[in-house]
Write a protein that holds these residues in place. Structure first.
Motif, PDB file in Angstrom:
ATOM      1  N   ARG A 293       0.819  -1.196   0.000  1.00 26.20           N
ATOM      2  CA  ARG A 293       0.000   0.000   0.000  1.00 26.20           C
ATOM      3  C   ARG A 293       0.865   1.264   0.000  1.00 26.20           C
ATOM      4  NH1 ARG A 293      -4.972   0.487   4.143  1.00 26.20           N
ATOM      5  NH2 ARG A 293      -5.811   2.485   3.445  1.00 26.20           N
TER       6      ARG A 293
ATOM      7  N   GLY B 166       2.352   4.656   0.942  1.00 27.90           N
ATOM      8  CA  GLY B 166       2.451   5.335   2.220  1.00 27.90           C
ATOM      9  C   GLY B 166       2.901   4.440   3.345  1.00 27.90           C
ATOM     10  N   ALA B 167       2.949   3.149   3.102  1.00 26.71           N
ATOM     11  CA  ALA B 167       3.402   2.215   4.134  1.00 26.71           C
ATOM     12  C   ALA B 167       4.906   2.019   4.025  1.00 26.71           C
ATOM     13  CB  ALA B 167       2.694   0.883   4.005  1.00 26.71           C
ATOM     14  N   GLY B 168       5.566   1.821   5.148  1.00 25.16           N
ATOM     15  CA  GLY B 168       7.009   1.658   5.117  1.00 25.16           C
ATOM     16  C   GLY B 168       7.546   0.887   6.301  1.00 25.16           C
TER      17      GLY B 168
ATOM     18  N   GLU C 139       8.700   1.873   9.019  1.00 22.99           N
ATOM     19  CA  GLU C 139       8.231   2.359  10.313  1.00 22.99           C
ATOM     20  C   GLU C 139       6.952   1.631  10.717  1.00 22.99           C
ATOM     21  OE1 GLU C 139       8.994   4.434   7.805  1.00 22.99           O
ATOM     22  OE2 GLU C 139      10.930   5.133   8.551  1.00 22.99           O
ATOM     23  N   ASP C 140       6.124   1.346   9.730  1.00 20.09           N
ATOM     24  CA  ASP C 140       4.875   0.657  10.048  1.00 20.09           C
ATOM     25  C   ASP C 140       5.125  -0.770  10.518  1.00 20.09           C
ATOM     26  OD1 ASP C 140       2.888   2.679   9.365  1.00 20.09           O
ATOM     27  OD2 ASP C 140       3.735   2.502   7.355  1.00 20.09           O
TER      28      ASP C 140
ATOM     29  N   MET D 269       5.765  -0.644  14.245  1.00 18.75           N
ATOM     30  CA  MET D 269       4.511  -0.442  14.993  1.00 18.75           C
ATOM     31  C   MET D 269       3.677  -1.719  14.966  1.00 18.75           C
ATOM     32  SD  MET D 269       4.416   2.567  16.323  1.00 18.75           S
ATOM     33  CE  MET D 269       6.132   2.337  16.673  1.00 18.75           C
TER      34      MET D 269
ATOM     35  N   LEU E  14      -2.288  -3.663   5.080  1.00 18.94           N
ATOM     36  CA  LEU E  14      -1.132  -2.943   4.521  1.00 18.94           C
ATOM     37  C   LEU E  14      -0.912  -3.274   3.049  1.00 18.94           C
ATOM     38  CD1 LEU E  14       1.511  -3.129   7.405  1.00 18.94           C
ATOM     39  CD2 LEU E  14       0.353  -1.099   6.518  1.00 18.94           C
TER      40      LEU E  14
ATOM     41  N   LEU F 111      -2.579   6.414   3.670  1.00 15.56           N
ATOM     42  CA  LEU F 111      -2.602   6.369   5.134  1.00 15.56           C
ATOM     43  C   LEU F 111      -2.324   7.752   5.702  1.00 15.56           C
ATOM     44  CD1 LEU F 111      -0.726   3.026   5.732  1.00 15.56           C
ATOM     45  CD2 LEU F 111      -3.154   3.496   6.030  1.00 15.56           C
ATOM     46  N   PRO F 112      -3.060   8.144   6.724  1.00 13.22           N
ATOM     47  CA  PRO F 112      -2.846   9.451   7.340  1.00 13.22           C
ATOM     48  C   PRO F 112      -1.658   9.412   8.298  1.00 13.22           C
ATOM     49  CG  PRO F 112      -4.607   8.317   8.463  1.00 13.22           C
ATOM     50  CD  PRO F 112      -4.144   7.395   7.358  1.00 13.22           C
ATOM     51  N   GLU F 113      -1.164  10.615   8.683  1.00 10.58           N
ATOM     52  CA  GLU F 113      -0.160  10.720   9.752  1.00 10.58           C
ATOM     53  C   GLU F 113       1.082   9.888   9.511  1.00 10.58           C
ATOM     54  OE1 GLU F 113       0.145  11.887  13.227  1.00 10.58           O
ATOM     55  OE2 GLU F 113      -1.164  13.479  12.551  1.00 10.58           O
ATOM     56  N   PRO F 114       1.814  10.173   8.454  1.00  9.98           N
ATOM     57  CA  PRO F 114       3.014   9.368   8.181  1.00  9.98           C
ATOM     58  C   PRO F 114       4.021   9.466   9.320  1.00  9.98           C
ATOM     59  CG  PRO F 114       3.035  11.397   6.902  1.00  9.98           C
ATOM     60  CD  PRO F 114       1.674  11.291   7.516  1.00  9.98           C
ATOM     61  N   LEU F 115       4.866   8.464   9.432  1.00 13.66           N
ATOM     62  CA  LEU F 115       5.835   8.353  10.520  1.00 13.66           C
ATOM     63  C   LEU F 115       7.252   8.507  10.011  1.00 13.66           C
ATOM     64  CD1 LEU F 115       4.703   5.221  12.519  1.00 13.66           C
ATOM     65  CD2 LEU F 115       5.045   7.507  13.431  1.00 13.66           C
ATOM     66  N   GLY F 116       8.112   9.083  10.809  1.00 15.15           N
ATOM     67  CA  GLY F 116       9.538   9.092  10.508  1.00 15.15           C
ATOM     68  C   GLY F 116      10.281   8.220  11.500  1.00 15.15           C
TER      69      GLY F 116
ATOM     70  N   ARG G 100      -4.160   6.107  11.874  1.00 16.26           N
ATOM     71  CA  ARG G 100      -3.462   5.395  10.801  1.00 16.26           C
ATOM     72  C   ARG G 100      -3.673   3.889  10.929  1.00 16.26           C
ATOM     73  NH1 ARG G 100       1.105   6.696   7.560  1.00 16.26           N
ATOM     74  NH2 ARG G 100       2.410   4.921   7.015  1.00 16.26           N
ATOM     75  N   TYR G 101      -3.488   3.379  12.132  1.00 18.26           N
ATOM     76  CA  TYR G 101      -3.573   1.925  12.294  1.00 18.26           C
ATOM     77  C   TYR G 101      -5.008   1.454  12.446  1.00 18.26           C
ATOM     78  CZ  TYR G 101       1.338   2.446  12.182  1.00 18.26           C
ATOM     79  OH  TYR G 101       2.597   2.770  11.749  1.00 18.26           O
TER      80      TYR G 101
ATOM     81  N   VAL H 116      -5.747   0.826   8.923  1.00 19.46           N
ATOM     82  CA  VAL H 116      -5.153  -0.431   8.448  1.00 19.46           C
ATOM     83  C   VAL H 116      -5.963  -1.625   8.946  1.00 19.46           C
ATOM     84  CG1 VAL H 116      -3.125  -1.919   8.577  1.00 19.46           C
ATOM     85  CG2 VAL H 116      -2.833   0.543   8.269  1.00 19.46           C
TER      86      VAL H 116
END
Lengths: 213, 213
Positions: free
Chosen positions: A144, A146-148, A150-151, A154, A185, A194-199, B176-177, B180
């Motif tokens: 998907r 926007g998924a990476g 970092e996901d 989590m 995913l 996906l909202p609120e991407p993560l770094g 976000r999750y 998902v």
DNA sequence: GGGGAAGCGGATCGACGCAATCCACTTCGG
DNA sequence: CCGAAGTGGATTGCGTCGATCCGCTTCCCC
């Protein structure tokens, strides 16, 4: 593997082994929060003995987690074989979650951010493999947008936390929600970004807090 | 709403209000684990005063959560409006998670199983609406086979736990999750049946353990 | 088999956090 | 103004956890 330790008397060596075994079991069952007292009790040994052999917790943790950490990187090493990256990713994540759920101490070390730096080399190698798979899966249109990576972290926190609380009720329940998350995913029709991407820094901060709980 | 309490002196009534407000804030921020000491401190009042007004924690919790619980059932009451059940389900879950994330005490009470029975009437009414929506969504072919109300509870635990640890880093990350997980629970091509089905008793046992952590 | 070094156990200490109590003092309001 | 109502927070009791210390035991080499 065979670390240079000063030679111990026969009985002392035996006790050291007992302690490491007890620590392995307890860490696996309940995470790295377990205290020296309890380790000593399970090993059938006085607390003093544990403190004499292992100055700090990190030292005991290192001794207890060496093997499991090796198993973890080995699993990752064999993840490139699948023809389709997504399949490799799914298999890899199933195996990793199984390992982390069976050993919550390993989970704490592997996901706990800087708190247990002994796991850093292992997690870096796994992250490498993971990023390669994610990139390939993305190219092949399975991941998907926007998924990476970092996901993935989590996701591992979520699934292992669930497993922690469900362990005595449904020991394999984590697989159910791992499946749900993986399916969520995967790319598909009508999937909004996906909202609120993560770094990476966010992940690190969150992991630290999570591990501290 | 207006419970029959013995009339209090003006200053005592004011302090009671302060205590309830402090408890509401603290419970919302950190869950029902917060102690009387801290509530007293935030209220600017001695511990003794709190103990005089509220004999046990349940009593204080009841006073602090009355409004939030009402808000929760009100949200559920307006969930039947969507033409397609799945859309109503998504909206309902977004709203519920927002409420529970903004008020971790409410989360503890609503998901905590028998531990905080004051929430039972509310959760039952919500469960009713939820089951109806799930059944409709299933009939309309949107809900993945094997998914049910039990999964909703687990989903709420997962998402709110993540929110708890991510709150100070990414306050809206839970969405976000949630997205998902919802996408993973939706039916689609190639979706295998979910393993390890859950029963209500399992959910209760897991919730109890989760709430106790 | 004897003696000295190495090892052992677990009682014990201090720090911490939380629940709960108690009473000398203050404030309210008729 | 005075008695009842209310107050604060020091204090006690409890349980947990990390860490230390020392009288005793066990090992192993000479």
């Amino acid at each position: 593997m065979t670390d240079r330790r000063p030679a111990l008397r026969r009985d002392a060596e035996r006790n050291r082994t007992r302690i490491v075994c007890a620590a392995r079991e307890l860490f696996a069952e309940r995470g790295l929060g377990v205290g020296f007292n309890e380790v000593a009790h399970r090993a059938g040994v006085g607390v003093g003995t544990v403190y004499r052999r292992f100055a700090d917790k990190p030292e005991l943790v290192r001794a207890a987690l060496e093997e499991p950490l090796d198993a973890l990187v080995e699993v990752a090493a064999r993840a490139d074989e699948a023809a389709r990256a997504w399949d490799g990713l799914e298999l890899l994540l199933v195996r990793i979650t199984d390992l982390l759920v069976d050993n919550l101490g390993l989970r704490d070390a592997a996901l706990g951010g800087g708190a247990w730096e002994l796991a850093a080399p292992a997690t870096e190698r796994i992250a490498e493999v993971m990023e390669r798979l994610l990139a390939r899966a993305h190219d092949e249109g399975d991941l998907r947008a926007g998924a990476g990576g970092e996901d993935v972290v989590m996701l591992l926190w979520l699934v292992t936390t669930l497993a922690e609380h469900a362990a005595e009720v449904r020991p394999a329940l984590h697989r159910r929600y791992l499946q749900v998350l993986l399916d969520g995913l995967r790319s598909g029709p009508g999937r909004a970004a996906l909202p609120e991407p993560l770094g990476p820094a966010d992940v690190d901060a969150i992991s630290r807090r999570w591990a501290a709980s």
